[in-house]
Design an enzyme around this catalytic site. Structure first.
Site, PDB file in Angstrom:
ATOM      1  N   GLY A  20       0.815  -1.219   0.000  1.00  0.00           N
ATOM      2  CA  GLY A  20       0.000   0.000   0.000  1.00  0.00           C
ATOM      3  C   GLY A  20       0.839   1.256   0.000  1.00  0.00           C
ATOM      4  N   ALA A  21       1.912   1.269  -0.791  1.00  0.00           N
ATOM      5  CA  ALA A  21       2.899   2.345  -0.702  1.00  0.00           C
ATOM      6  C   ALA A  21       2.728   3.442  -1.738  1.00  0.00           C
ATOM      7  CB  ALA A  21       4.303   1.755  -0.808  1.00  0.00           C
ATOM      8  N   THR A  23       0.400   5.745  -1.660  1.00  0.00           N
ATOM      9  CA  THR A  23      -0.217   6.931  -1.082  1.00  0.00           C
ATOM     10  C   THR A  23      -0.115   6.882   0.435  1.00  0.00           C
ATOM     11  OG1 THR A  23      -2.248   8.288  -1.067  1.00  0.00           O
ATOM     12  CG2 THR A  23      -2.530   5.900  -0.889  1.00  0.00           C
ATOM     13  N   GLY A  26       1.949   4.569   3.689  1.00  0.00           N
ATOM     14  CA  GLY A  26       2.856   3.685   2.971  1.00  0.00           C
ATOM     15  C   GLY A  26       3.820   4.453   2.091  1.00  0.00           C
ATOM     16  N   SER A 144      -3.929  -0.347  14.528  1.00  0.00           N
ATOM     17  CA  SER A 144      -4.684   0.900  14.702  1.00  0.00           C
ATOM     18  C   SER A 144      -5.229   0.960  16.113  1.00  0.00           C
ATOM     19  CB  SER A 144      -5.848   0.934  13.700  1.00  0.00           C
ATOM     20  OG  SER A 144      -6.811   1.908  14.042  1.00  0.00           O
ATOM     21  N   TYR A 170     -13.765  -3.681  11.292  1.00  0.00           N
ATOM     22  CA  TYR A 170     -12.455  -3.033  11.253  1.00  0.00           C
ATOM     23  C   TYR A 170     -11.683  -3.343  12.533  1.00  0.00           C
ATOM     24  CZ  TYR A 170      -8.849   0.586  10.913  1.00  0.00           C
ATOM     25  OH  TYR A 170      -7.653   1.263  10.861  1.00  0.00           O
TER      26      TYR A 170
END
Length: 297
Positions: A20-21, A23, A26, A144, A170
């Site tokens: 996920g790099a 944006t 990441g 998280s 989540y």
């Protein structure tokens, strides 16, 4: 003393894979690692966006297609990475989705659990033998503060087929990230110097929050400057977990401010239930069964 990206040590000669790099967190994680000399792989679903992100970075940066919602894609990405690299020093499991409407992955898993946990579980298992022989190698998984909110591992309904809660799903996925880290570290302890570490970004202003329900998102928009931090700051706990020589396996890093919402990274603790070894072991076994991936440890 406040830890900043200036404290990231030289990374020349190291290979880092960051999911996920393209944006957000990441991107910032990958950017700093590349600037410090690492060969960085942006493992992303949209390779065009990945190439655009790579063009904005300084250093040795390549792009690898990876769709964590598809185990076939995870296997293909792992095979491609194995063909290209003899070793991996850092595997940073950063990609994720949050508060999505009820959806499933291509393999039929609830989207948040399937993407945030099972996809990364499978990727780690397929790449781990490239990390095990490497001194100082690390697996860093991004969790998280949401792991504390309406969170539990619902073994009786892991895929939320009977009912669905965006927040609960989540929370389950982020709790799973931590339990995976702690169980992985327990298994790694007898295998060389590879360690597993977790991190969380606090409340960071990134695209991840785009699915936040309007009733929550509207007031957050007004409060954002006071209670959130920008992506470069949000990425610091991950960078510290990945590069600080003092980090130990099984630790958890997050912002050092009040309630861990923002601030410079420090060692933090997760919820009491995240440390339950029996649940960690059961989740591991279940994840192996669901993904068909067996770890080489």
């Amino acid at each position: 003393m406040e830890w900043t990206e200036r404290d990231v040590p030289e990374q020349r000669g190291r290979v880092a894979v960051v999911t996920g790099a393209n944006t957000g967190l990441g991107f910032e994680t990958a950017r700093v690692l590349a600037e410090r000399g690492a060969s960085v792989v942006l493992a992303v679903r949209d390779t065009e966006k990945g190439k655009q992100a790579a063009a904005r970075m300084i250093g040795d940066v390549t792009v690898q297609a990876l769709d964590l919602t598809s185990l076939d894609s995870v296997r293909a990405a792992a095979a491609a990475l194995r063909d290209r690299h003899r070793r991996i020093d850092l595997l940073i499991n950063n990609a994720g989705v949050m508060y999505t409407p009820k959806q499933t992955t291509r393999d039929g898993f609830e989207l948040q659990f399937g993407t945030n946990h099972l996809g990364h579980f499978a990727l780690t298992g397929l790449l781990l033998d490239l990390l095990l022989p490497v001194p100082g190698s690390r697996v860093v998984t991004v969790s998280s503060t949401g792991h504390r909110i309406r969170a539990a591992i619902h073994f009786d309904d892991l895929q939320w087929e009977r009912s669905y809660s965006r927040v609960g799903a989540y929370g389950q996925s982020k709790l799973a990230n931590l339990m995976f880290t702690y169980e992985l570290q327990r298994r790694l302890a007898a295998h060389g110097s590879t360690v597993a570490v977790a991190a969380h970004p606090g409340m960071s202003n990134t695209e991840l929050a785009r699915n936040t329900p309007a009733i929550v998102r509207t007031p957050l928009t007004w409060l954002a400057p006071a209670i959130t931090q920008k992506a470069p700051m949000g990425a610091l706990p991950t960078l510290r977990a990945a590069t600080d020589p003092a980090v130990l396996g099984g630790q958890y890093y997050g912002p050092g401010g009040r309630t861990e919402v923002k601030g410079h990274p420090r060692l933090v603790t997760s919820s009491p239930q995240s440390y339950d070894a029996a649940t960690q072991h059961r989740l591991w076994t279940t994840s192996e069964e669901l993904t068909g991936i067996k770890f080489p440890i």
